[in-house]
Scaffold this active site. Structure first.
Site, PDB file in Angstrom:
ATOM      1  N   ASP A 150       0.834  -1.192   0.000  1.00 55.44           N
ATOM      2  CA  ASP A 150       0.000   0.000   0.000  1.00 55.44           C
ATOM      3  C   ASP A 150       0.873   1.247   0.000  1.00 55.44           C
ATOM      4  O   ASP A 150       1.765   1.385   0.847  1.00 55.44           O
ATOM      5  CB  ASP A 150      -0.896   0.028   1.247  1.00 55.44           C
ATOM      6  CG  ASP A 150      -2.023  -0.982   1.183  1.00 55.44           C
ATOM      7  OD1 ASP A 150      -3.016  -0.692   0.506  1.00 55.44           O
ATOM      8  OD2 ASP A 150      -1.900  -2.048   1.818  1.00 55.44           O
ATOM      9  N   ASP A 198      -7.823  -4.454   9.402  1.00 56.60           N
ATOM     10  CA  ASP A 198      -7.069  -3.210   9.632  1.00 56.60           C
ATOM     11  C   ASP A 198      -6.577  -3.174  11.076  1.00 56.60           C
ATOM     12  O   ASP A 198      -7.352  -2.940  12.004  1.00 56.60           O
ATOM     13  CB  ASP A 198      -7.951  -1.989   9.358  1.00 56.60           C
ATOM     14  CG  ASP A 198      -8.195  -1.757   7.876  1.00 56.60           C
ATOM     15  OD1 ASP A 198      -7.587  -2.481   7.072  1.00 56.60           O
ATOM     16  OD2 ASP A 198      -8.983  -0.870   7.536  1.00 56.60           O
ATOM     17  N   GLU A 282     -11.293  -0.644  -2.405  1.00 53.55           N
ATOM     18  CA  GLU A 282     -12.205  -1.325  -3.321  1.00 53.55           C
ATOM     19  C   GLU A 282     -13.178  -0.355  -3.976  1.00 53.55           C
ATOM     20  O   GLU A 282     -13.582   0.641  -3.380  1.00 53.55           O
ATOM     21  CB  GLU A 282     -12.980  -2.411  -2.560  1.00 53.55           C
ATOM     22  CG  GLU A 282     -12.075  -3.493  -2.018  1.00 53.55           C
ATOM     23  CD  GLU A 282     -12.724  -4.374  -0.959  1.00 53.55           C
ATOM     24  OE1 GLU A 282     -12.255  -5.513  -0.781  1.00 53.55           O
ATOM     25  OE2 GLU A 282     -13.683  -3.925  -0.306  1.00 53.55           O
ATOM     26  N   LYS A 395      -9.724  -3.199  -7.659  1.00 50.28           N
ATOM     27  CA  LYS A 395     -10.234  -4.256  -6.780  1.00 50.28           C
ATOM     28  C   LYS A 395     -11.721  -4.079  -6.519  1.00 50.28           C
ATOM     29  O   LYS A 395     -12.187  -2.979  -6.220  1.00 50.28           O
ATOM     30  CB  LYS A 395      -9.473  -4.292  -5.453  1.00 50.28           C
ATOM     31  CG  LYS A 395      -9.896  -5.455  -4.563  1.00 50.28           C
ATOM     32  CD  LYS A 395      -8.886  -5.747  -3.474  1.00 50.28           C
ATOM     33  CE  LYS A 395      -8.847  -4.691  -2.407  1.00 50.28           C
ATOM     34  NZ  LYS A 395      -8.070  -5.129  -1.227  1.00 50.28           N
ATOM     35  N   HIS A 400     -20.416 -11.865  -0.555  1.00 47.57           N
ATOM     36  CA  HIS A 400     -21.058 -13.144  -0.850  1.00 47.57           C
ATOM     37  C   HIS A 400     -22.245 -13.470   0.052  1.00 47.57           C
ATOM     38  O   HIS A 400     -22.994 -14.407  -0.233  1.00 47.57           O
ATOM     39  CB  HIS A 400     -20.023 -14.267  -0.717  1.00 47.57           C
ATOM     40  CG  HIS A 400     -19.456 -14.377   0.666  1.00 47.57           C
ATOM     41  ND1 HIS A 400     -20.090 -15.067   1.674  1.00 47.57           N
ATOM     42  CD2 HIS A 400     -18.326 -13.864   1.211  1.00 47.57           C
ATOM     43  CE1 HIS A 400     -19.367 -14.985   2.773  1.00 47.57           C
ATOM     44  NE2 HIS A 400     -18.293 -14.264   2.520  1.00 47.57           N
ATOM     45  N   THR A 442     -11.948 -10.462  -4.735  1.00 44.46           N
ATOM     46  CA  THR A 442     -11.596 -11.088  -3.463  1.00 44.46           C
ATOM     47  C   THR A 442     -12.446 -12.332  -3.193  1.00 44.46           C
ATOM     48  O   THR A 442     -13.270 -12.720  -4.006  1.00 44.46           O
ATOM     49  CB  THR A 442     -11.774 -10.095  -2.310  1.00 44.46           C
ATOM     50  OG1 THR A 442     -13.147  -9.725  -2.222  1.00 44.46           O
ATOM     51  CG2 THR A 442     -10.951  -8.846  -2.529  1.00 44.46           C
ATOM     52  N   GLU A 480      -7.661 -12.409  -4.935  1.00 42.55           N
ATOM     53  CA  GLU A 480      -7.090 -12.296  -3.589  1.00 42.55           C
ATOM     54  C   GLU A 480      -7.924 -13.156  -2.647  1.00 42.55           C
ATOM     55  O   GLU A 480      -9.088 -13.440  -2.921  1.00 42.55           O
ATOM     56  CB  GLU A 480      -7.126 -10.849  -3.083  1.00 42.55           C
ATOM     57  CG  GLU A 480      -6.298  -9.871  -3.877  1.00 42.55           C
ATOM     58  CD  GLU A 480      -6.366  -8.459  -3.306  1.00 42.55           C
ATOM     59  OE1 GLU A 480      -7.007  -8.287  -2.235  1.00 42.55           O
ATOM     60  OE2 GLU A 480      -5.809  -7.544  -3.922  1.00 42.55           O
ATOM     61  N   ASN A 481      -7.324 -13.550  -1.526  1.00 44.91           N
ATOM     62  CA  ASN A 481      -8.122 -14.139  -0.461  1.00 44.91           C
ATOM     63  C   ASN A 481      -8.574 -13.023   0.475  1.00 44.91           C
ATOM     64  O   ASN A 481      -7.856 -12.050   0.699  1.00 44.91           O
ATOM     65  CB  ASN A 481      -7.352 -15.217   0.297  1.00 44.91           C
ATOM     66  CG  ASN A 481      -5.972 -14.800   0.748  1.00 44.91           C
ATOM     67  OD1 ASN A 481      -5.212 -14.223  -0.022  1.00 44.91           O
ATOM     68  ND2 ASN A 481      -5.633 -15.091   1.994  1.00 44.91           N
ATOM     69  N   ALA A 482      -9.784 -13.147   1.004  1.00 47.52           N
ATOM     70  CA  ALA A 482     -10.359 -12.075   1.811  1.00 47.52           C
ATOM     71  C   ALA A 482      -9.869 -12.102   3.247  1.00 47.52           C
ATOM     72  O   ALA A 482      -9.817 -11.066   3.907  1.00 47.52           O
ATOM     73  CB  ALA A 482     -11.891 -12.176   1.796  1.00 47.52           C
ATOM     74  N   LEU A 483      -9.525 -13.276   3.752  1.00 51.96           N
ATOM     75  CA  LEU A 483      -9.041 -13.439   5.121  1.00 51.96           C
ATOM     76  C   LEU A 483      -7.764 -14.259   5.118  1.00 51.96           C
ATOM     77  O   LEU A 483      -7.547 -15.073   4.207  1.00 51.96           O
ATOM     78  CB  LEU A 483     -10.091 -14.149   5.988  1.00 51.96           C
ATOM     79  CG  LEU A 483     -11.398 -13.410   6.251  1.00 51.96           C
ATOM     80  CD1 LEU A 483     -12.355 -14.287   7.028  1.00 51.96           C
ATOM     81  CD2 LEU A 483     -11.129 -12.115   6.998  1.00 51.96           C
ATOM     82  N   ARG A 512      -1.611 -12.609   4.167  1.00 51.79           N
ATOM     83  CA  ARG A 512      -0.715 -11.493   4.090  1.00 51.79           C
ATOM     84  C   ARG A 512       0.592 -11.932   4.711  1.00 51.79           C
ATOM     85  O   ARG A 512       0.628 -12.877   5.491  1.00 51.79           O
ATOM     86  CB  ARG A 512      -1.312 -10.317   4.886  1.00 51.79           C
ATOM     87  CG  ARG A 512      -0.421  -9.093   4.993  1.00 51.79           C
ATOM     88  CD  ARG A 512      -1.068  -8.005   5.823  1.00 51.79           C
ATOM     89  NE  ARG A 512      -2.420  -7.632   5.541  1.00 51.79           N
ATOM     90  CZ  ARG A 512      -2.801  -6.689   4.701  1.00 51.79           C
ATOM     91  NH1 ARG A 512      -1.851  -6.031   4.030  1.00 51.79           N
ATOM     92  NH2 ARG A 512      -4.048  -6.414   4.543  1.00 51.79           N
TER      93      ARG A 512
END
Length: 573
Positions: A150, A198, A282, A395, A400, A442, A480-483, A512
């Protein structure tokens, strides 16, 4: 991020990040007072040295002690034991095992890894530089293509408009280049703090917050008057509300300054510019703010169109269709943040979402978001499009939950006009296609069976719909994976989605880098996952699995010293 479940975040540390203190060194005259009106300023350059492409940075990676076991160590012991520096390992020893330096085209799907949110610290420099160096070396040895970082608007242009402090990013980009990793740079025009994952706080630039304090309608607003400071309202995109500049001009000037600063690395080290367009970077409205407890999964969220700028546009749209009464705000019967669709008159099975007013409002609301995306991606492509080897990406959130309902309420409040009867992702894909941008999505790691059944969660079906939209629009799809997930079930799902029948992904970014990634079992699974993604372009599944397991075992063995150092440094930091 795209959902709210019990989660743990693999950041390098959880300490809050503040703003740059007054008096911190920045590019430009440190004695200059803030200007009342922004004036263009040149971005000066720094002399930098370039190390050869085949070389890597070794100064913080100690050799293994004589007699030390090749097994991954216990981290508590690693923290207690002093790391005696015995000098750099010979380059040949490391190059023998490098996995990320593949020559020619990538057969499968290249893997990038997200860096911690606080990689760069306010005032310049890298957080935990030695740990960072060892970690990047380990990723390189594992076959990772690159990393995502970032680039925070709130840090770089914090003190005064038009003054950019790139020092921490200078150091990071040079480190990535020396090690041989590619970089996806995210133009992060949003606040860090308030979304899933975050763990640090990085507000918008100080001078922007001052303008928002004078005019609170610069922030997104819900029907109860709650302001959201994560991102400037798109209703003021084209208005000179930021000391004589429009928000879109500010974003464009920031990207132009980034291009000027890092021109020598664009296309070689920096291969992608992901352009932030809303909360969490996003393209969406901040309809499900979790940080202060306003929203909890799987609530439907709330419309964000009650600042004076959005309301002015809504009123004009309503008058244009001869229904001035529709211009007073969003639907009054859409419930609250934590309702479910059937709790509300608007979102229920036969609700107002599918009537004339619902069609008018949802068309306007989603089109405003599409126009916002088009304005910013158009600026980005005009700045970066003539650079060979640099992609632009955007992004989109993987919302979902309640996907199984007719109205898809959470997607509607976020700005995606996707219902049982309407494809909300094809217009987004076509917009990105007009500019040659990559569609980054994501929640690729999720399976339907892992989600609460009563909440209508269908991430697999959603990913399939997005992949089909990207294919029809002719745009590249990335994921990307969300978690944070380190288990084989998630890895298997990502591999399946990345090489799916609809369209092979252009790249995948793993969330991450942090201490959890370097735990022994997690690291072994991750290395095997990277190898499987690399081989996902074809071949016999049995042959590929056997070959991948052999290669992964060799890479795990080769990275033991680096992983040991990275894990110990990150855990003890």
């Amino acid at each position: 991020m795209a959902l709210n479940l019990a989660h743990q975040v693999g950041t390098l540390c959880g300490a809050p990040m503040g703003m740059v203190e007054p008096g911190s060194a920045v590019r430009g005259d440190p004695q200059a007072a803030p200007a009342a009106v922004w004036k263009p300023q040149g971005v000066d350059r720094r002399i930098r040295f370039q190390i050869g492409a085949g070389q890597v940075e070794m100064e913080t990676a100690p050799q293994m002690c004589q007699g030390r076991s090749q097994a991954l160590p216990d981290l508590s012991a690693a923290c207690d034991a002093p790391a005696a520096h015995q000098g750099p390992r010979p380059e040949a020893e490391v190059r023998e095992h490098l996995g990320g330096g593949r020559g020619g085209a990538v057969k499968g799907v290249p893997v990038f890894v997200m860096m911690p949110l606080d990689t760069v610290r306010p005032g310049g420099g890298l957080n935990r530089k030695k740990a960072m160096n060892a970690s990047l070396m380990a990723l390189k040895n594992a076959g990772v293509e690159g990393v995502m970082v970032d680039v925070w608007w709130g840090m770089v242009e914090n003190e005064r408009p038009g003054e950019y402090d790139w020092r921490g990013y200078d150091e990071f980009m040079e480190m990535a280049a020396r090690i041989g990793l590619k970089v996806q740079a995210v133009m992060s025009f949003h606040q860090c703090g308030g979304n899933v994952g975050d763990s640090v706080t990085i507000p918008l630039p100080r001078w922007v917050l001052e303008e928002m304090a004078k005019d609170p309608d610069l922030a997104y607003t819900d029907q109860w008057g709650r302001r959201n400071p994560e991102y400037l309202s798109l209703g003021c995109d084209a208005l000179p509300v930021l000391k004589g500049r429009t928000p879109v001009q500010c974003y464009a000037d920031f990207m132009r300054a980034f291009r000027h600063r890092f021109s020598d690395l664009l296309g070689s080290t920096i291969v992608e510019i992901q352009v932030g367009m809303g909360p969490a970077g996003e393209l969406r409205y901040p309809s499900y703010p979790e940080g202060d407890g306003t929203w909890k999964f799987p609530g439907i969220g709330a419309f964000q169109c009650y600042d004076k700028y959005m309301l002015s546009d809504l009123k004009a749209a309503a008058e244009k269709v001869g229904k001035s009464e529709w211009g007073n705000g969003g639907p009054s019967d859409a419930g609250g943040y934590n309702n479910w669709p059937e709790d509300t008159a608007f979102f229920r099975r036969e609700g107002g979402w599918n009537g004339p007013y619902g069609e008018f409002f949802l068309s306007w609301y989603s089109q405003m978001l599409l126009d916002h995306g088009e304005r910013i991606v158009s600026s980005a492509t005009s700045i970066f499009d003539n650079l060979a080897g640099v992609k632009i990406s955007v992004k989109v959130a993987g919302i979902h939950w309640h996907y199984g309902s007719r109205s898809h309420a959470p997607e509607l409040t976020a700005g995606y006009y996707n219902t049982r009867y309407r494809d909300g992702y094809l217009p987004i894909a076509r917009m990105l296609g007009r500019h040659g941008a990559v569609f980054n999505f994501t929640c690729v790691e999720m399976r339907d069976g892992e989600q609460p059944g009563d909440a209508g969660c269908k991430p697999e079906e959603l990913v399939g719909q997005v992949a089909a939209a990207a294919r029809e629009a002719g745009v590249e799809l990335a994921g990307e994976n969300a978690l944070p997930r380190y288990d084989e079930t998630a890895h298997e799902q990502i591999v399946r989605a990345a090489a799916g029948a609809q369209a092979k992904m252009a790249a995948f970014t793993y969330l991450r880098m942090g201490p959890d990634l370097f735990e022994p079992d997690n690291w072994r699974r991750f290395v095997a996952f990277v190898k499987r993604m690399e081989e996902s372009g074809g071949g016999s599944p049995e042959h590929c699995r056997e070959m991948v397991e052999r290669e992964a075992e060799r890479s795990v063995h080769a990275t033991v010293p680096l992983v040991q150092e990275a894990a110990a440094a990150l855990t003890c930091a």
